[in-house]
Enzyme design. Structure first.
Site, short mmCIF file in Angstrom:
data_model
loop_
_atom_site.label_atom_id
_atom_site.label_comp_id
_atom_site.label_asym_id
_atom_site.label_seq_id
_atom_site.Cartn_x
_atom_site.Cartn_y
_atom_site.Cartn_z
N ASP A 69 -25.13 -14.07 -60.15
CA ASP A 69 -26.09 -14.88 -59.36
C ASP A 69 -26.96 -13.73 -58.57
O ASP A 69 -26.78 -13.31 -57.49
CB ASP A 69 -25.52 -15.89 -58.37
CG ASP A 69 -26.72 -16.80 -57.55
OD1 ASP A 69 -27.87 -16.14 -57.52
OD2 ASP A 69 -26.37 -17.78 -57.05
N PHE A 116 -22.93 -18.63 -52.05
CA PHE A 116 -23.93 -19.70 -52.28
C PHE A 116 -24.58 -19.83 -53.68
O PHE A 116 -25.17 -18.76 -53.99
CB PHE A 116 -25.05 -19.59 -51.03
CG PHE A 116 -25.95 -20.44 -51.02
CD1 PHE A 116 -25.76 -21.69 -50.32
CD2 PHE A 116 -27.07 -20.43 -51.52
CE1 PHE A 116 -26.59 -22.84 -50.04
CE2 PHE A 116 -28.17 -21.43 -51.39
CZ PHE A 116 -27.75 -22.67 -50.76
N LYS A 143 -35.73 -16.55 -56.32
CA LYS A 143 -36.34 -16.14 -55.05
C LYS A 143 -37.73 -15.18 -55.37
O LYS A 143 -38.53 -15.49 -54.83
CB LYS A 143 -35.42 -15.46 -53.86
CG LYS A 143 -34.53 -16.77 -53.37
CD LYS A 143 -33.82 -16.27 -52.05
CE LYS A 143 -33.22 -17.42 -51.55
NZ LYS A 143 -31.76 -17.88 -51.96
C1 LIG Z 1 -31.04 -19.20 -52.22
C2 LIG Z 1 -30.11 -18.89 -53.31
C3 LIG Z 1 -29.73 -19.97 -54.14
C4 LIG Z 1 -30.46 -21.18 -54.30
O1 LIG Z 1 -31.80 -21.14 -54.68
P1 LIG Z 1 -32.78 -22.48 -54.33
O2 LIG Z 1 -34.25 -21.92 -54.87
O3 LIG Z 1 -32.85 -22.66 -52.98
O4 LIG Z 1 -32.23 -23.70 -55.06
C5 LIG Z 1 -28.89 -19.67 -55.14
N1 LIG Z 1 -28.26 -18.62 -55.35
C6 LIG Z 1 -28.30 -17.66 -54.29
C7 LIG Z 1 -27.40 -16.38 -54.47
C8 LIG Z 1 -29.34 -17.84 -53.35
O5 LIG Z 1 -29.47 -16.85 -52.46
#
Ligand SMILES: *Cc1c(COP(=O)(O)O)cnc(C)c1O
Length: 408
Positions: free
Chosen positions: A231, A146, A260
């Site tokens: 990420d 994700f 986050k």
């Molecule tokens: C939540 C998340 C995203 C997206 O973040 P948003 O602030 O909702 O756009 C991208 N990568 C990872 C690993 C995430 O957990």
């Protein structure tokens, strides 16, 4: 109650139906606890999806934000502002990456969310390739990953259920099974500019990279002249014990994305890239109106200060180990949990039946906020101020809830 149902109705009427909201309305928080409008207390094991890292309504963050709000809220990236450079330097220092030449180890770009950090990292990889690997533009990501909801981040997100309605997506993304080195070797071609992975897949259900795999990926990227981008939007900011999860693996990426946990619930994202990669971006290549604004920088600096001063990385290790032990014991006792995964306070369990949504719904009724991923995974992402006794209190509710949903 009338206020609550009126609010629910208004929400259903005027907000797009993009979320299946849970039947609770929180009006206040404190540390690991949330309170609804009737004053009922809940234990929060979701923390706004891993965002509220130092706990709800942290006074130091609140003071930093309100002080900055009264001084200066926004002038854009056309100007220097208080806190931005200090935050960038702090993030680079936190990486512990080796310095490059005469420069710093890395440079930072600020944006407003995780998906924007992904978009920026994707652009940076393509920009790097233009100078270092002409013709390369493809990026390899892992199945179940994700990386966000905007179109390029969604193309990187290898989950058909999230992508299918929105095709055509930007091209240039290849997907491989996680922890399968041969598949990755086969997927990297002369057109590949980057491999983009979560150290531990979060939204996909808490699926960690095997340490040997991540080390091998690093070597492979070096051999094939491909960037390794991690990420760390969910794993960053001491969630797994170390400042960033790659430090726990002993693997250094070329680029990392953050969001986050960065500003204790305020929206901010960042791209951190080693200096020679970062310098592929030149003025005009990338930008953001709000990114790295003074209020967000104040919030992030206060959050990082709190994380470090309170030793919340060490706390994530200790309390996370206690959580995994308790879940493992419950798994043995009930036979209903097939796997316990994760590091620090990023933990997931797989259930042997597809009852995860029923479990989280019942737990909410009983005052514990949990998150289900799909039908059979439950994810635990409490604020990092969570204690052993918070875990014990949650576990009582979880085991009772499992018994209710799924009587022996
Ligand atoms: C939540 C998340 C995203 C997206 O973040 P948003 O602030 O909702 O756009 C991208 N990568 C990872 C690993 C995430 O957990």
């Amino acid at each position: 109650m009338t206020g609550f149902s009126a609010g629910v109705e208004l929400d259903a009427t005027y907000h797009m139906h993009t979320y299946a909201r849970k039947p609770a309305r929180f009006v206040r928080g404190m540390g690991v606890r949330l309170f609804d409008e009737d004053g009922r207390e809940y234990l929060d094991f979701v923390s706004g999806i891993g965002a509220v890292s130092v706990g709800h309504a942290d006074t130091a963050v609140a003071e930093a934000v309100s002080r900055q709000m009264q001084l200066l809220v926004h002038v854009s990236n056309l100007f220097y502002v208080e806190g931005r450079a200090e935050l960038a330097a702090t993030l680079v220092e936190m990486t512990g990456w080796p310095v490059e030449g005469d420069g710093p180890a890395a440079r930072v770009f600020f944006c407003n969310s995780g998906t924007e950090a992904s978009e920026g990292a994707i652009k940076l990889a393509r920009r790097w390739a233009a100078a270092n690997k002409p013709g390369a533009f493809r990026i390899v990501t892992a199945e179940g990953s994700f990386h966000g909801r905007t179109l390029a981040a969604l193309a990187a997100t290898a989950q058909a259920s999230k992508q299918d309605a929105f095709r055509p997506l930007p091209e240039g993304f290849d997907h491989v099974p996680l922890n399968d080195l041969e598949a990755l070797e086969a997927a990297i071609t002369s057109e590949t500019c980057a491999v983009f992975l979560e150290p531990i897949q979060g939204e996909g259900g808490v699926w960690p990279c095997d340490p040997e795999y991540l080390h091998a990926v690093r070597r492979l990227c070096d051999e094939r002249n491909v960037l390794l981008m991690l990420d760390e939007v969910q794993t960053g900011f001491y969630r797994t014990g170390t400042a960033f999860a790659h430090q726990g693996y002993g693997v250094t990426p070329d680029v990392m994305t953050l969001a986050k946990g960065i500003a204790n619930g305020l929206p901010m994202g960042a791209i951190v890239a080693r200096t020679s990669v970062a310098d592929c971006f030149i003025p005009g290549d990338h930008g953001s109106t709000f990114g790295g604004g003074p209020v967000l920088c104040a919030a992030a600096l206060a959050t990082i200060d709190r994380l470090r001063a309170k030793g919340l990385g060490a706390n994530a290790v200790t309390v996370g180990a206690h959580l995994r032990d308790a879940l493992t014991a419950l798994a043995r006792q009930t036979g209903r949990i097939t796997e316990v995964r994760g590091t620090g306070l990023m933990v997931g369990i797989s259930l042997s039946e597809p009852v995860a949504a029923a479990v989280t719904a019942r737990a909410l009724d009983r005052g514990v906020v949990l998150n289900n991923v799909g039908d059979s995974i439950i994810r635990f992402l409490p604020p990092l101020v969570c204690t052993v006794s918070d875990v014990d209190a949650m576990m009582v509710v979880l085991s009772e809830t499992l018994e209710e949903v799924w009587p022996t």
